[in-house]
Design a protein around this motif. Structure first.
Motif, mmCIF file in Angstrom:
data_model
loop_
_atom_site.group_PDB
_atom_site.id
_atom_site.type_symbol
_atom_site.label_atom_id
_atom_site.label_comp_id
_atom_site.label_asym_id
_atom_site.label_seq_id
_atom_site.Cartn_x
_atom_site.Cartn_y
_atom_site.Cartn_z
ATOM 1 N N THR A 47 0.626 6.533 -6.899
ATOM 2 C CA THR A 47 -0.631 7.399 -6.174
ATOM 3 C C THR A 47 -0.648 8.683 -6.604
ATOM 4 O O THR A 47 0.311 9.312 -6.886
ATOM 5 N N ASN A 48 -1.690 9.464 -6.435
ATOM 6 C CA ASN A 48 -1.751 10.839 -6.514
ATOM 7 C C ASN A 48 -2.947 11.185 -5.557
ATOM 8 O O ASN A 48 -3.724 10.733 -5.271
ATOM 9 N N THR A 49 -2.646 12.499 -5.161
ATOM 10 C CA THR A 49 -3.683 13.289 -4.524
ATOM 11 C C THR A 49 -3.777 14.710 -4.778
ATOM 12 O O THR A 49 -2.541 15.309 -5.042
ATOM 13 N N VAL A 50 -4.903 15.536 -4.614
ATOM 14 C CA VAL A 50 -5.130 16.814 -5.156
ATOM 15 C C VAL A 50 -5.346 17.780 -3.985
ATOM 16 O O VAL A 50 -6.222 17.207 -2.991
ATOM 17 N N LEU A 51 -4.738 18.891 -3.907
ATOM 18 C CA LEU A 51 -4.943 19.950 -2.985
ATOM 19 C C LEU A 51 -5.691 20.980 -3.906
ATOM 20 O O LEU A 51 -4.973 21.678 -4.922
ATOM 21 N N GLN A 52 -6.683 21.529 -3.392
ATOM 22 C CA GLN A 52 -7.372 22.756 -3.847
ATOM 23 C C GLN A 52 -6.898 23.934 -3.171
ATOM 24 O O GLN A 52 -6.618 24.010 -2.037
ATOM 25 N N PRO A 53 -6.942 25.357 -4.021
ATOM 26 C CA PRO A 53 -6.376 26.361 -3.319
ATOM 27 C C PRO A 53 -7.607 26.987 -2.392
ATOM 28 O O PRO A 53 -8.800 26.652 -2.611
ATOM 29 N N GLN A 54 -7.250 27.409 -1.319
ATOM 30 C CA GLN A 54 -8.476 27.982 -0.178
ATOM 31 C C GLN A 54 -8.897 29.344 -0.963
ATOM 32 O O GLN A 54 -8.483 30.055 -1.400
ATOM 33 N N SER B 124 0.779 -1.239 0.003
ATOM 34 C CA SER B 124 0.044 0.138 -0.009
ATOM 35 C C SER B 124 0.842 1.326 -0.029
ATOM 36 O O SER B 124 1.844 1.288 0.968
ATOM 37 N N LEU B 125 0.515 2.131 -1.039
ATOM 38 C CA LEU B 125 1.322 3.547 -1.046
ATOM 39 C C LEU B 125 0.274 4.418 -0.840
ATOM 40 O O LEU B 125 -0.708 4.639 -1.322
ATOM 41 N N SER B 126 0.763 5.363 0.254
ATOM 42 C CA SER B 126 -0.304 6.542 0.222
ATOM 43 C C SER B 126 0.428 7.823 0.622
ATOM 44 O O SER B 126 1.617 7.903 0.793
ATOM 45 N N ILE B 127 -0.115 9.059 0.329
ATOM 46 C CA ILE B 127 0.374 10.421 0.730
ATOM 47 C C ILE B 127 -0.588 10.882 1.618
ATOM 48 O O ILE B 127 -1.785 11.317 1.658
ATOM 49 N N ASP B 128 0.070 11.143 2.769
ATOM 50 C CA ASP B 128 -0.612 11.500 3.948
ATOM 51 C C ASP B 128 -0.642 12.976 4.290
ATOM 52 O O ASP B 128 0.509 13.414 4.611
ATOM 53 N N MET B 129 -1.649 13.927 4.147
ATOM 54 C CA MET B 129 -1.615 15.110 4.434
ATOM 55 C C MET B 129 -2.443 15.597 5.626
ATOM 56 O O MET B 129 -2.827 16.829 5.899
ATOM 57 N N GLY B 130 -2.749 14.652 6.490
ATOM 58 C CA GLY B 130 -3.514 14.949 7.789
ATOM 59 C C GLY B 130 -4.892 15.396 7.164
ATOM 60 O O GLY B 130 -5.541 14.867 6.338
ATOM 61 N N SER B 131 -5.265 16.521 7.599
ATOM 62 C CA SER B 131 -6.594 16.928 7.353
ATOM 63 C C SER B 131 -6.785 18.044 6.679
ATOM 64 O O SER B 131 -7.815 18.676 6.168
ATOM 65 N N ILE B 132 -5.431 18.072 5.945
ATOM 66 C CA ILE B 132 -5.445 19.477 4.830
ATOM 67 C C ILE B 132 -6.150 18.731 3.548
ATOM 68 O O ILE B 132 -5.808 18.128 2.785
ATOM 69 N N THR B 133 -6.920 19.862 3.102
ATOM 70 C CA THR B 133 -7.471 19.543 1.773
ATOM 71 C C THR B 133 -7.561 20.867 0.928
ATOM 72 O O THR B 133 -7.744 20.696 -0.158
ATOM 73 N N ASN B 134 -7.065 21.928 1.274
ATOM 74 C CA ASN B 134 -7.009 23.072 0.765
ATOM 75 C C ASN B 134 -5.432 23.625 1.082
ATOM 76 O O ASN B 134 -5.048 23.601 2.286
ATOM 77 N N TYR B 135 -4.955 24.682 0.257
ATOM 78 C CA TYR B 135 -3.655 25.149 0.698
ATOM 79 C C TYR B 135 -3.799 26.805 0.672
ATOM 80 O O TYR B 135 -4.516 27.104 -0.056
ATOM 81 N N VAL B 136 -3.073 27.335 1.254
ATOM 82 C CA VAL B 136 -3.077 28.681 1.439
ATOM 83 C C VAL B 136 -1.583 29.012 0.745
ATOM 84 O O VAL B 136 -0.618 28.482 1.439
ATOM 85 N N PRO B 137 -1.369 29.962 -0.258
ATOM 86 C CA PRO B 137 -0.352 30.499 -0.869
ATOM 87 C C PRO B 137 0.632 31.066 0.110
ATOM 88 O O PRO B 137 0.287 31.520 1.142
ATOM 89 N N GLY B 138 1.982 30.160 0.099
ATOM 90 C CA GLY B 138 2.945 30.592 0.964
ATOM 91 C C GLY B 138 2.898 29.893 2.163
ATOM 92 O O GLY B 138 4.158 30.125 2.808
#
Length: 159
Positions: A152-159, A26-40
């Protein structure tokens, strides 16, 4: 990493005797609870691989802007013993990757390994960012044969 236009270790002439994603790991990318990024802003990213009884793993990670597949933000090494930043010598030479060091291939415990790196989001909104990871579950026989490759891949949306 299996990113657009890229192959993976299973298709580029090294760990190539098994099909991608055909083994039991199993391969995973774990970002915790982050689903959106804030620039910088800076975020911890963890790549994790598991497969029972395996003692050696490897990985590569890239973060790319969805619209043009250029680098999205920058990586910051938090564990120089296990991880490093690299660029391809062949294809997509401008892409930044985080990958393992030799010491970083040792399992943290039998059947599991993980690597943590910080990712600093782009300074401006670049739209969706996709993180692409590839991992190797190795049989530790000092060759690149008999190993399995995963993507695998995962997407972050901008906030």
């Amino acid at each position: 990493t299996g990113a657009p236009g890229e192959g993976s270790c299973a298709t580029m002439g090294c760990h190539d005797d098994n099909s991608t994603n055909s083994g039991n790991a199993s391969l995973s990318i774990d970002m915790g609870s982050i689903t959106n990024y804030v620039p910088g802003q800076t975020y911890p990213i963890k790549v994790r691989m598991t497969e029972s009884a395996v003692e050696r793993f490897g990985f590569q990670l890239a973060a790319l802007v969805n619209g043009d597949t250029s680098n999205a933000g920058t990586f910051q090494i938090t564990d120089a013993v296990r991880t490093q930043i690299t660029q391809s010598q062949y294809q997509f030479q401008s892409r930044e990757y985080v990958t393992y060091t030799y010491n970083g291939t040792d399992a943290l415990s039998t059947g599991m390994s993980e690597w943590t790196v910080n990712w600093k989001a782009p300074s401006a909104n670049k739209g969706p960012v996709t993180f692409y990871a590839s991992g190797v579950s190795a049989n530790d026989d000092a060759s690149d044969k008999g190993d399995y490759v995963y993507t695998t891949n995962t997407v972050l949306q901008p906030q």
